[in-house]
Design a protein around this motif. Structure first.
Motif, mmCIF file in Angstrom:
data_model
loop_
_atom_site.group_PDB
_atom_site.id
_atom_site.type_symbol
_atom_site.label_atom_id
_atom_site.label_comp_id
_atom_site.label_asym_id
_atom_site.label_seq_id
_atom_site.Cartn_x
_atom_site.Cartn_y
_atom_site.Cartn_z
ATOM 1 N N TYR A 40 0.844 -1.187 0.000
ATOM 2 C CA TYR A 40 0.000 0.000 0.000
ATOM 3 C C TYR A 40 0.884 1.242 0.000
ATOM 4 C CZ TYR A 40 -3.306 -3.595 1.321
ATOM 5 O OH TYR A 40 -4.057 -4.726 1.335
ATOM 6 N N SER A 41 0.391 2.298 -0.618
ATOM 7 C CA SER A 41 1.161 3.540 -0.688
ATOM 8 C C SER A 41 0.198 4.718 -0.762
ATOM 9 C CB SER A 41 2.054 3.537 -1.933
ATOM 10 O OG SER A 41 1.252 3.566 -3.105
ATOM 11 N N ASP A 42 0.757 5.906 -0.615
ATOM 12 C CA ASP A 42 -0.064 7.113 -0.753
ATOM 13 C C ASP A 42 -0.632 7.212 -2.163
ATOM 14 O OD1 ASP A 42 0.395 7.841 1.884
ATOM 15 O OD2 ASP A 42 2.070 9.180 1.389
ATOM 16 N N GLU A 43 0.123 6.736 -3.152
ATOM 17 C CA GLU A 43 -0.340 6.769 -4.536
ATOM 18 C C GLU A 43 -1.554 5.847 -4.730
ATOM 19 O OE1 GLU A 43 1.195 5.348 -8.914
ATOM 20 O OE2 GLU A 43 2.709 6.095 -7.513
ATOM 21 N N VAL A 44 -1.501 4.675 -4.115
ATOM 22 C CA VAL A 44 -2.632 3.733 -4.199
ATOM 23 C C VAL A 44 -3.854 4.342 -3.519
ATOM 24 C CG1 VAL A 44 -3.497 1.485 -3.436
ATOM 25 C CG2 VAL A 44 -1.201 1.667 -4.395
ATOM 26 N N LYS A 45 -3.649 4.925 -2.352
ATOM 27 C CA LYS A 45 -4.756 5.559 -1.623
ATOM 28 C C LYS A 45 -5.381 6.664 -2.463
ATOM 29 C CE LYS A 45 -5.914 7.939 2.660
ATOM 30 N NZ LYS A 45 -5.430 8.401 3.969
ATOM 31 N N LYS A 46 -4.552 7.499 -3.069
ATOM 32 C CA LYS A 46 -5.037 8.604 -3.896
ATOM 33 C C LYS A 46 -5.821 8.072 -5.090
ATOM 34 C CE LYS A 46 -3.529 12.572 -6.522
ATOM 35 N NZ LYS A 46 -2.591 12.919 -7.546
ATOM 36 N N SER A 47 -5.301 7.059 -5.752
ATOM 37 C CA SER A 47 -5.981 6.464 -6.906
ATOM 38 C C SER A 47 -7.333 5.894 -6.507
ATOM 39 C CB SER A 47 -5.126 5.342 -7.518
ATOM 40 O OG SER A 47 -3.946 5.853 -8.060
ATOM 41 N N PHE A 48 -7.356 5.158 -5.393
ATOM 42 C CA PHE A 48 -8.606 4.539 -4.940
ATOM 43 C C PHE A 48 -9.638 5.606 -4.588
ATOM 44 C CE2 PHE A 48 -11.233 2.349 -1.671
ATOM 45 C CZ PHE A 48 -11.777 1.386 -2.511
ATOM 46 N N GLN A 49 -9.217 6.627 -3.867
ATOM 47 C CA GLN A 49 -10.151 7.686 -3.492
ATOM 48 C C GLN A 49 -10.646 8.446 -4.714
ATOM 49 O OE1 GLN A 49 -7.871 9.595 -0.339
ATOM 50 N NE2 GLN A 49 -9.121 8.550 1.186
ATOM 51 N N GLU A 50 -9.778 8.624 -5.700
ATOM 52 C CA GLU A 50 -10.188 9.277 -6.948
ATOM 53 C C GLU A 50 -11.274 8.462 -7.644
ATOM 54 O OE1 GLU A 50 -8.119 9.893 -11.272
ATOM 55 O OE2 GLU A 50 -6.914 10.468 -9.532
#
Length: 152
Positions: free
Chosen positions: A93-103
């Motif tokens: 998991y990463s901040d990039e994954v979190k951002k993509s999922f939330q997007e």
């Protein structure tokens, strides 16, 4: 029996042709999910899932039969979905994954179907700040199975 993989439901009709008695033994997570959405009187949903689930139209066809509109990600967004799914599979998991999922979760202001086994795991990890109704097909099917067992 419950198949956890959403895309695998595409092959159920072929299985039922070869083994008709299997139909009574399988709880179809797609049909269970669509039944719940219909029961909740939802008129439009956004489907997040693997490319196979989206492109096979297993949800879109079942939802259409109930008069429910199904929005899907743009093909350009498939890479975001793939990255989210792979993050769960690899436990990375990463901040990039979190951002993509939330997007993806914020794409439309309609209930969302988490149409890939890995997506509910990601949802549980990142659900803070996401304010939308979410349908987890596997969880819905498990609740249905539990009710059936309790009624026997």
């Amino acid at each position: 029996m419950i198949l956890a993989c959403n895309t695998s439901h595409l092959f159920l009709p072929q299985i039922y042709k070869k083994v008709p008695e299997a139909k009574s033994a399988v709880i179809n997570i797609i049909h269970s999910c669509v039944e719940q959405i219909s029961k909740d009187n939802v008129k439009q949903v956004f489907l997040l899932g693997s490319e196979g689930t989206i492109e096979s139209k297993v949800y879109q066809e079942a939802l259409s039969e109930k008069g429910i509109i199904c929005k899907v990600p743009q093909k350009e967004q498939y890479v975001l979905l793939r990255n989210c799914i792979e993050a769960v599979k690899q436990n990375k998991y990463s901040d990039e994954v979190k951002k993509s999922f939330q997007e993806l979760m914020d794409e439309y202001d309609v209930p969302i179907i988490l149409g890939c086994t890995e997506l509910p795991i990601l949802y549980e990890k990142y659900k803070d700040g996401i304010d939308v109704t979410v349908y987890d097909p596997l969880l819905i099917a498990l609740k249905k199975l539990k009710e059936e067992c309790e009624n026997e």
